[in-house]
Design a protein around this motif. Structure first.
Motif, short mmCIF file in Angstrom:
data_model
loop_
_atom_site.label_atom_id
_atom_site.label_comp_id
_atom_site.label_asym_id
_atom_site.label_seq_id
_atom_site.Cartn_x
_atom_site.Cartn_y
_atom_site.Cartn_z
N ALA A 155 0.83 -1.21 0.00
CA ALA A 155 0.00 0.00 0.00
C ALA A 155 0.86 1.25 0.00
N VAL A 156 1.96 1.24 0.77
CA VAL A 156 2.87 2.38 0.80
C VAL A 156 3.49 2.61 -0.58
N ALA A 157 3.95 1.53 -1.19
CA ALA A 157 4.57 1.64 -2.52
C ALA A 157 3.54 2.09 -3.57
N PHE A 158 2.33 1.54 -3.48
CA PHE A 158 1.28 1.92 -4.42
C PHE A 158 0.93 3.39 -4.26
N GLY A 159 0.86 3.86 -3.00
CA GLY A 159 0.54 5.26 -2.75
C GLY A 159 1.61 6.20 -3.25
N ALA A 160 2.88 5.78 -3.17
CA ALA A 160 3.97 6.62 -3.66
C ALA A 160 3.98 6.67 -5.19
N THR A 161 3.55 5.59 -5.82
CA THR A 161 3.57 5.51 -7.29
C THR A 161 2.32 6.11 -7.91
#
Length: 352
Positions: free
Chosen positions: A27-33
C-alpha cells in the motif's frame, strides 16, 4: 435480481481496493507511485459499505415482511439462521486469518499484521461481540459482520414486537429516522446497530416503497427524510445510502431490478462477494510479506504485484465460496435450540 448482484459486486471490489491502499508495504509503494488513486481509495473506498447496508435492509424487508405486515412467527429461529449464515463462514475466515497472521509475522514487520490472537479474542469474534467488547480485530473490516447480524436481529424484533402492522413499520422507520438525525452523528456508537440503522432502514423502506400503490407516497417520504438529514448534517455516506435506496425502489417498481444488468460476470462477483470480503485480508497479508522481501520497486513491478494480489484475493474468494460458504449455508438450527426459543417467547407477557 441482477442489479443487486451488480451493486454487491462493485461494493465488494471497492472495499477490497480500499484495504489494498491501506495496509502493508505494498500500500505504501502503491501510494507513492499512484498517489491520487491511492488517496481516493483510502478516503472513499470505504463508503461502499453503505451499498451493503442498504441492500441488506432491502433484502431483510423482503424476507421478514414482504408485504409490510407484522412478523407473526417466532423471530428467534430467523435470527438464529441469520447468525449461522454469517458466523460459520466468518469463524472459518478468522481462523485462517489467525494462522496466516502468525506466518506473515515471521516475514513482515508492519502494523498491518495483527498481534497474536488470544482464545478470548477469538471467542469474541465467534459470537460477533468483538466490536462491543473492544477486542482487537483479527481481520480487516470484520466489524461489518457483527453489525449486519445486529441490524437483522433488531429489525426482526421490531417487526415482531409491534402490535399492529402499522405499528411495526412505524417502529422500523422511526428508529431509522432517529439514527439518521441523531445516532449516526455520534461516532462513539459505531459498534452498535443503531448507528447504521438509518441506511439499513432506507433499504427496508425502498422495498416497501416499491410495492404497487405505494411508490409516490413512500418515495416522497424516503427522499424527504434523507434530504432533511443531509441538510441537518451532510454526510457523504448517507447521501450514498439515499441514492442506492431510491435506485432500488425505482428499479423494482419498473422491473429493472430483475432485468439489468444481464451478465454472468456481475452475477458471479455478487455471489462470491461475502467470501471475497471474508478471506481477502489473509491473502493481502501474505502478498505484503512476499512483496516486502522482493527487490523491484518500480511502477511496473508495483502494478504487477497489485494485479496479482487482486487476482489471488478473488481466487481465494471463489474457493472459499465453493468449499466453505456454500456448505455452511446448508446448516440449520438444531431442533433443541428452536424448542428453547419457543419456550422463551411463550414466557414473555402477552406473547404466549
Amino acid at each position: 435480481m441482477p442489479l443487486l448482484d451488480a451493486l454487491k459486486a462493485g461494493a465488494s471490489q471497492l472495499v477490497l481496493l480500499h484495504h489494498f491502499a491501506l495496509y502493508g508495504p505494498l500500500a505504501v509503494a502503491f501510494g507513492a507511485t499512484f498517489p491520487e488513486v491511492a488517496e481516493w481509495l483510502v478516503d472513499y473506498g470505504r463508503m461502499a459499505v453503505q451499498v451493503f447496508l442498504v441492500c441488506a435492509g432491502f433484502l431483510a424487508a423482503r424476507g421478514l415482511a414482504p408485504e409490510g405486515r407484522l412478523l407473526a412467527g417466532n423471530p428467534l429461529p430467523l435470527i438464529g439462521r441469520r447468525y449461522l449464515r454469517l458466523a460459520l463462514p466468518f469463524v472459518a475466515a478468522i481462523s485462517i486469518a489467525v494462522i496466516v497472521s502468525a506466518i506473515a509475522d515471521q516475514w513482515l514487520d508492519d502494523p498491518a499484521v495483527p498481534d497474536r490472537a488470544t482464545f478470548g479474542q477469538w471467542l469474541a469474534h465467534v459470537f460477533l461481540l468483538h466490536g462491543v467488547l473492544g477486542a482487537e480485530s483479527l481481520s480487516a473490516g470484520v466489524w461489518y459482520v457483527a453489525i449486519d447480524f445486529q441490524l437483522f436481529a433488531l429489525m426482526a424484533l421490531l417487526l415482531w414486537l409491534g402490535r399492529k402492522p402499522a405499528g411495526a413499520l412505524l417502529a422500523v422507520l422511526g428508529l431509522a429516522i432517529a439514527s439518521l438525525f441523531y445516532f449516526n452523528r455520534d461516532s462513539g456508537l459505531d459498534n452498535w446497530a443503531i448507528y447504521f440503522f438509518g441506511s439499513y432502514g432506507l433499504g427496508a423502506a425502498a422495498w416497501w416503497a416499491s410495492a404497487r400503490g405505494r411508490l409516490r407516497l413512500w418515495l416522497g417520504l424516503i427522499a424527504t427524510v434523507g434530504i432533511a438529514a443531509l441538510v441537518e448534517d451532510f454526510r457523504l455516506r448517507i447521501a450514498i445510502a439515499l441514492t442506492v435506496a431510491l435506485l432500488l425502489a425505482f428499479s423494482r417498481r419498473s422491473g429493472l431490478l430483475e432485468r439489468w444488468p444481464q451478465g454472468r460476470l456481475t452475477a458471479f462477483f455478487g455471489r462470491i462477494s461475502y467470501s471475497v470480503f471474508l478471506v481477502h485480508f489473509p491473502v493481502l497479508l501474505l502478498a505484503n510479506a512476499l512483496f516486502a522481501n522482493s527487490a523491484p520497486r518500480d511502477a511496473a513491478a508495483i502494478t504487477w504485484w497489485t494485479l496479482v494480489t487482486w487476482g489471488a484475493c478473488i481466487g481465494a474468494g471463489m474457493a472459499f465460496h465453493r468449499w466453505i460458504e456454500v456448505p455452511t449455508g446448508k446448516v440449520r438450527m438444531p431442533a433443541l435450540l428452536r424448542q428453547w426459543g419457543r419456550r422463551a417467547l411463550q414466557a414473555l407477557p402477552g406473547r404466549g
